[in-house]
Design an enzyme around this catalytic site. Sequence first.
Site, short mmCIF file in Angstrom:
data_model
loop_
_atom_site.label_atom_id
_atom_site.label_comp_id
_atom_site.label_asym_id
_atom_site.label_seq_id
_atom_site.Cartn_x
_atom_site.Cartn_y
_atom_site.Cartn_z
N ASP A 92 0.75 -1.11 -0.02
CA ASP A 92 0.23 -0.03 -0.05
C ASP A 92 0.76 1.32 0.08
OD1 ASP A 92 -2.29 1.95 0.24
OD2 ASP A 92 -2.15 1.40 2.33
N ASP A 343 -2.25 5.73 -5.46
CA ASP A 343 -2.33 4.80 -4.20
C ASP A 343 -2.60 3.39 -4.69
OD1 ASP A 343 -2.98 3.73 -1.95
OD2 ASP A 343 -4.71 4.93 -1.38
#
Length: 497
Positions: A92, A343
């Site tokens: 992430d 992201d």
Amino acid sequence: MASSCLLLLLQLLFFHLISQSSSSSLPSTPIVLPLTHTLSRTQKLKTSHRLLKGTSTLNAAVSLPLSSGSDYTLTFSIGSSSPPQAVSMYMDTGSDVVWLPCSPFECILCDGEQEPPPLASSATQFNLNASSTATAVHCSSPHCSAVHSAAPTSDLCAISRCPLDSIELSDCPASSTCPPFYYAYGDGSFVAQLHSDHLSLIPSLKLHNFTFGCAHTTLGEPVGVAGFGRGKLSLPAQLAAVSPHLGNHFSYCLISHSFKPDKLRRPSPLILGRRDNDRLNVNGGEKTTGPNKLVYTPMLRNPKHPYFYCVGLTGISIGKKLIPAPASMSRVDSNGDGGLVVDSGTTYTMLPPKFYQSLVAEFGERVSRIGKRLSQPESTTGMSHCYYLNDDVAEKRGGTVPSMTLHFGGNGSSSVRLPRRNYFYEFLDSGDESKRKRRVGCLMLMEDGDEMESEGGGPSGILGNYFQQGFEVVYDLERERIGFVRRRCDSLWDELN
């Protein structure tokens, strides 16, 4: 004087030898790790999967039977047990902490959230007692201060019940460990305590005293997260501390899946370190000219949310028509508001309401020439703009689904044209009365709403991982820039291995 110089030289020689021995086992060339793709079974889509650290507000969920989420999982070994414990965590770039579910482990509101084993099984729960080298991080550690938003170590040691005289002398006992910390995403949260242990990404790359959060209780988060964001506790930052050439430059190439697991026969490559792209021919290598050129855009620093990889977006073209982005998307102000977050931990791309409405209006006008907008697929998928694609009408009218190009900030041309499958999801639907199969396409954009403004600002939008498929996304932390280049990611994996 001579003896002092001699002593200084001996000390320098000693530290040189120590540094050489500690880094001699580290690879001198980039390493490639496999990212395994997973799809959530749940019928809920969290509108911001990894959004604001420290917020207690969970965003609303919408129904999306196509698939609620798309995540990429990194597996490595940790601890000194024999064999070391293998753990799988979501990779992430939207967060900056590495954390693991630790045994005993409880996940609140996690029923049906994720796939069955191996991801949600006890095999991914780290057993602290099984590792003789696992230690709790001390209250005076810089990592303890970092995870507590730069709180003074004296305050943290006081919370950990270190005696006052020891605090004043910076001599707190080993039992004065870093206090537990709270961490929140857009769709869940956890409380954890910092520990350190040996971490092995590959057999030849072992990081000693790697710091991570050990969580025994989470809310809606059954799987750990390997934070790759811009923070002291992220995996790249801790890797850069011992091997700058590996930690200060990484990239990944997400294989296109269209929510069909059977399409993913190979893992997506995660590359740590800078490659000599000038000599590579990996369906392009680092080409600076031509249709598949590597396009860089500068990172924007965010003073309030420093762990985000923010870039500036100046507009999006639908076909040849440019829709300018609001000014807030091209910059980040002193309050940390604005910019577009790149992201890997969020599935869908989200944009501010007015900008989103302008884009879907232009897109809808183009697509309406070759198809009819359908309400039934929209109600079952949760997507707001779905169309029945009539090939006969398209051929007769000479129309097609318009192209989409992202225009980033920076010097020169920083435009990235997306493959159609990245922004327009096509599938067969039998929702009409005749039950005949129809080819339907849905726009893969979402409106971010105004919850950011109500919570005091934040990023203006998110570039989710679905838009990033089929690109190598390059994070150059030394030069503070992010690059995009079209790749055949499955071929890239084969060539790099």
